[in-house]
Design a protein around this motif. Structure first.
Motif, short mmCIF file in Angstrom:
data_model
loop_
_atom_site.label_atom_id
_atom_site.label_comp_id
_atom_site.label_asym_id
_atom_site.label_seq_id
_atom_site.Cartn_x
_atom_site.Cartn_y
_atom_site.Cartn_z
N ALA A 181 31.06 29.74 36.85
CA ALA A 181 30.80 30.79 36.00
C ALA A 181 31.88 31.67 36.13
O ALA A 181 32.26 32.01 34.82
N VAL A 182 32.72 32.02 37.05
CA VAL A 182 33.68 32.76 36.95
C VAL A 182 35.01 32.28 36.47
O VAL A 182 35.89 32.81 35.62
N GLN A 183 34.96 30.88 36.30
CA GLN A 183 36.04 30.14 35.56
C GLN A 183 35.96 30.16 34.17
O GLN A 183 36.90 30.18 33.54
N ASN A 184 34.73 30.26 33.70
CA ASN A 184 34.48 30.18 32.28
C ASN A 184 34.73 31.83 31.86
O ASN A 184 35.32 31.95 30.52
N VAL A 185 34.63 32.86 32.57
CA VAL A 185 35.19 34.24 32.28
C VAL A 185 36.54 34.62 32.11
O VAL A 185 37.24 34.83 31.16
N ASN A 186 37.30 33.78 33.25
CA ASN A 186 38.72 34.06 33.25
C ASN A 186 39.31 32.65 33.56
O ASN A 186 39.32 32.55 34.89
N PRO A 187 39.60 31.93 32.71
CA PRO A 187 40.06 30.58 33.42
C PRO A 187 41.40 30.56 34.19
O PRO A 187 42.32 31.37 33.80
N HIS A 188 41.52 29.84 35.01
CA HIS A 188 42.68 29.60 35.93
C HIS A 188 43.13 28.44 36.46
O HIS A 188 42.17 27.73 36.85
N CYS A 189 44.33 28.05 36.56
CA CYS A 189 44.58 26.66 37.03
C CYS A 189 44.40 26.49 38.52
O CYS A 189 43.97 25.29 38.75
N CYS A 190 44.30 27.18 39.29
CA CYS A 190 44.17 26.84 40.62
C CYS A 190 42.56 26.84 40.80
O CYS A 190 42.20 25.78 41.83
N ILE A 191 41.66 27.39 40.28
CA ILE A 191 40.32 26.99 40.20
C ILE A 191 40.07 25.65 39.82
O ILE A 191 39.15 25.03 40.12
N GLU A 192 40.76 25.22 38.60
CA GLU A 192 40.49 23.87 37.98
C GLU A 192 41.10 22.98 39.18
O GLU A 192 40.36 21.90 39.26
N HIS A 193 42.10 23.13 39.74
CA HIS A 193 42.48 22.22 40.42
C HIS A 193 41.61 22.27 41.67
O HIS A 193 41.45 20.95 42.28
N PHE A 194 40.96 23.27 42.20
CA PHE A 194 40.04 23.26 43.43
C PHE A 194 38.74 22.46 43.18
O PHE A 194 38.40 21.70 44.02
N LEU A 195 38.34 22.69 42.03
CA LEU A 195 37.07 21.94 41.31
C LEU A 195 37.21 20.51 41.28
O LEU A 195 36.45 19.44 41.83
#
Length: 745
Positions: A181-195
């Protein structure tokens, strides 16, 4: 009908109306006064709880009463007869009155009531439960910041959270939904890598709502939850805003139930320091928004913070103190700023703000630890020097001492023993540790290289060898200087671009200083005329110089106060003119690929030289006291024990103020072994002189100023006396004061 008869009828009606109105007014007045008196005795909000639609707290874990609890209550009731029952009822009424003062009294009354309520001992379980049920969120957070409070005064998490903690449902998937949910609000490459790393099939699961992805097999549930909370902390730290309405990430997380999930995680992993630290890191960011206090309170997190602030782990206690201080609204400590002392609420004015700033590969809980055996071990280029230690606790054999009933006689005997020991040591000099091999410029203080109180110095040395500390400024300085506030600054650094890092965490010295400035302003550093002393190691000294230069050049009043109230800066092996280690050949740079943090430390860098020139000018203008320490021994790196001088002595010399070159390496230059080290005694001497100047008479130049100061003091005392007499009904009666002294320890 004549006019006279009409007037008689009118007068008759007026008499009836007057009698009826006055009677109604008397009845209304008495009813209103009765209701007001009842409201002063009984909290009406407790009665109104039954009319609320939201979930309320209950005392017991199950709807049915606990049989053991009921038997114990009946037994205590039967034993309370006669005078004992009257005595307990007085104590109960006094506790409720103190609770009322905590909510409705003025500042002084609230402080007294909090201290006395926290000092109540030997309370029954049901008494604590009743007080916890009636306590509001503002009183709870202030009571949690009071030393020695009974933890039973705080409500546990609601029953639905406790039941969820006992279920088999995986918390990691709840945290994963929050991250999505927070990735959809403020996308960030670190979160994408973690997921993609830990939840490989998360994209397919998002499209198919009925399918539940399998948990990764290469990591356990506990470690996965900690990693998820670290990912949330990383995201909310990057996109953190001071205003809650503008912080869209935190608003989204709160609306999706982040706080109940964190409370559930702490219940599932009880007394797990790593899990508690991961939760506290997220809570420190959330606590910046003090409007979330009610949400913290409803989810039982105030009691958890009150428990963790007592932890012996400095990471947990400092983070819990930051959360409670932010929620109480006293200060606002932004992410990266740690409150090391005082952890609890205090009514004394701060005598000095002491700030600790680490260097490359350092940290608040790593750089400022006591020197141990691991400091002499060679360090690697990738792994960070950790603060783990193997300290064997000394077995102190306590000899029975003869105690006297008369305290004056006891003091006289102790003084005679001390005089005798000092006489025996009169022909012996107790030399301090880490004697400098080179010193430049005469010191401003009367600091010497031998101990003045020899017996005390030897006792302190033995005590420090037995009691290891992971943060010597936090544990040692408050013992010798009172009313200090010690803050630790933490920031992320890297040595090589080969290492994994966040692309948004690359910053130069000027950017780091500009990010630190608003955090210092919100924390009230230098406010109200409080003097400021800086302790900086390695690159941290460059950041401090940049902050002070910006503060000196700024027109902002709050930022200008930091420069005005700065009294001293102590540099521990700071490369003022750069380091030769950062200036490496092109072939070596192509292999090692140094980070931006290393490249900006190149020797004779124009940026560093301009910063150095500007700092010297403002230091002379503001009369800042500067003390520089330089390393004389090389630091061993890698398993091959390659000796390396990170900062040469000519670069560590500021060019003004005192300069000492000590027989230590780059890592040990800021880690005294005991309180009898030159490193500690120099810092202590500066803080004592700054604090003593703060306590001196503020107006002593002329006789007129002295008389004016005395007049203002007397007027203030008279006004306080009038205010106390005016607030007699809200204060504590003399009988209640006697009861307080009776029920306290």
């Amino acid at each position: 009908m004549s006019v006279q008869e009409k007037l008689k009828a009118l007068l008759k009606y007026l008499k009836i109306v007057a009698i009826t109105g006055s009677s109604a007014f008397c009845v209304y007045y008495n009813i209103r006064q009765t209701c007001k008196t009842i409201n002063n005795i009984v909290n009406p909000k407790v009665i109104d709880r039954e009319n609320k639609r939201e979930a309320a707290y209950i005392y017991v874990d199950d709807p049915s009463y606990n049989r053991t609890f009921q038997v114990e209550y009946d037994k205590a009731t039967r034993q309370s007869v006669g005078l004992a029952r009257i005595w307990k009822s007085l104590k109960h009424s006094l506790a409720w009155r103190l609770l009322w003062l905590c909510r409705h009294g003025n500042k002084d009354q609230r402080n007294i009531a909090l201290e006395q309520l926290a000092s109540f001992k030997n309370n029954k379980v049901w008494d604590c439960c009743k007080l916890a049920q009636a306590m509001d969120e503002n009183t709870a957070v202030l009571l949690a910041r009071t030393r020695g409070v009974d933890l039973r005064y705080f409500l546990p998490p609601p029953i639905h959270i406790r039941r969820a903690a006992l279920s088999n449902e995986l918390v990691s998937f709840k945290l994963r939904d929050l991250i999505l949910a927070v990735q959809n609000v403020n996308p960030h490459c670190c979160i994408e890598h973690f997921l993609s790393k830990y939840f490989a099939n998360v994209q397919e699961a998002a499209m198919e709502s009925d399918s539940i992805p399998s948990k990764p097999d290469n990591i356990c549930e506990r470690d996965l939850c900690i990693s998820c909370m670290d990912a949330i902390y990383h995201h909310v730290t990057l996109f953190n805003c001071k205003q809650y309405d503008e912080d869209h990430s935190i608003k989204k997380l709160i609306n999706m139930g982040l706080l109940p999930i964190l409370a559930e995680t702490m219940l599932r992993n009880r007394n797990d320091p790593d899990c508690d630290l991961a939760v506290l890191k997220v809570l420190t960011v959330l606590s910046v928004h003090c409007n979330l206090l009610l949400d913290f309170f409803k989810n039982g997190l105030i009691g958890e913070l009150a428990r963790l602030i007592r932890s012996k782990d400095i990471r947990l206690s400092s983070s819990a103190a930051v959360c409670l201080a932010n929620l109480s609204g006293e200060y606002c400590y932004r992410p990266g700023l740690y409150l090391l002392h005082p952890l609890y609420r205090t009514t004394s004015a701060t005598a000095c703000d002491t700030l600790l700033v680490h260097g490359l590969r350092g940290g608040v809980f790593v750089t400022w630890r006591q020197r141990d055996k691991k400091c002499a071990e060679p360090i690697g280029l990738i792994e960070v020097t950790i603060s783990d230690f193997d300290c064997e606790t000394c077995e102190i054999v306590q000899t029975p001492e003869k105690k006297y009933l008369d305290p004056d006689m006891q003091q006289v005997v102790e003084d005679l023993i001390e005089i005798g020991d000092e006489a025996l040591l009169s022909d012996i000099e107790v030399v301090l540790h880490d004697i400098p091999i080179k010193a430049l410029r005469e010191p401003q203080s009367s600091n010497k290289f031998t101990a003045n109180h020899k017996r005390l110095a030897l006792n302190q040395e033995e005590e420090d060898k037995c009691n290891y500390t992971v943060c010597w400024p936090k544990d040692w300085l408050p013992k010798d200087v009172s009313n200090l506030r010690i803050l630790g600054v933490n920031y992320w650094t890297s040595l090589s671009e080969w290492l994994e890092r966040c692309p948004l965490q690359t910053a130069d010295i000027a950017t780091r200083a500009s990010e630190l400035v608003p955090a210092l302003i919100d924390a009230g550093v230098g406010n109200k005329g409080t003097p400021v002393v800086w302790l900086a190691h390695s690159m941290g000294g460059l950041i401090v110089k940049q902050v002070l230069v910006e503060a000196s050049q700024s027109n902002q009043q709050l930022l200008k106060k930091i420069a005005d109230n700065t009294k001293a800066v102590l540099f521990f092996s700071t490369p003022h003119k750069g380091s030769s280690m950062a200036t490496m050949p092109r072939a070596a740079a192509a292999v090692l690929w140094p980070s931006n943090d290393v490249r900006q430390l190149q020797q004779d860098s124009p940026v560093l030289l301009n910063l150095h020139k500007a700092f010297i000018e403002f230091a002379d203008a503001y009369s800042w006291e500067t003390i520089s320490f330089a390393e004389a021994m090389p630091t061993l790196i890698t398993a091959f024990k390659v000796p390396v001088h990170f900062v040469e002595s000519f670069s560590a010399d500021l060019g003004r103020g005192e300069f000492y070159q000590l027989p230590l390496d780059h890592l040990c230059i800021c880690k005294p072994a005991t309180r009898q080290s030159i490193l500690y005694t120099t810092v202590l001497d500066v803080l004592q002189r700054v604090s003593n100047k703060q306590e001196e008479l503020p107006y002593s130049n002329t006789v007129i100023d002295l008389l004016w100061w005395i007049f203002k003091t007397k007027v203030k005392e008279i006004l306080e006396t009038i205010d106390e007499n005016h607030q007699t009904n809200d204060g504590l009666r003399w009988t209640e004061t006697v009861l307080l002294n009776t029920f306290n320890d």
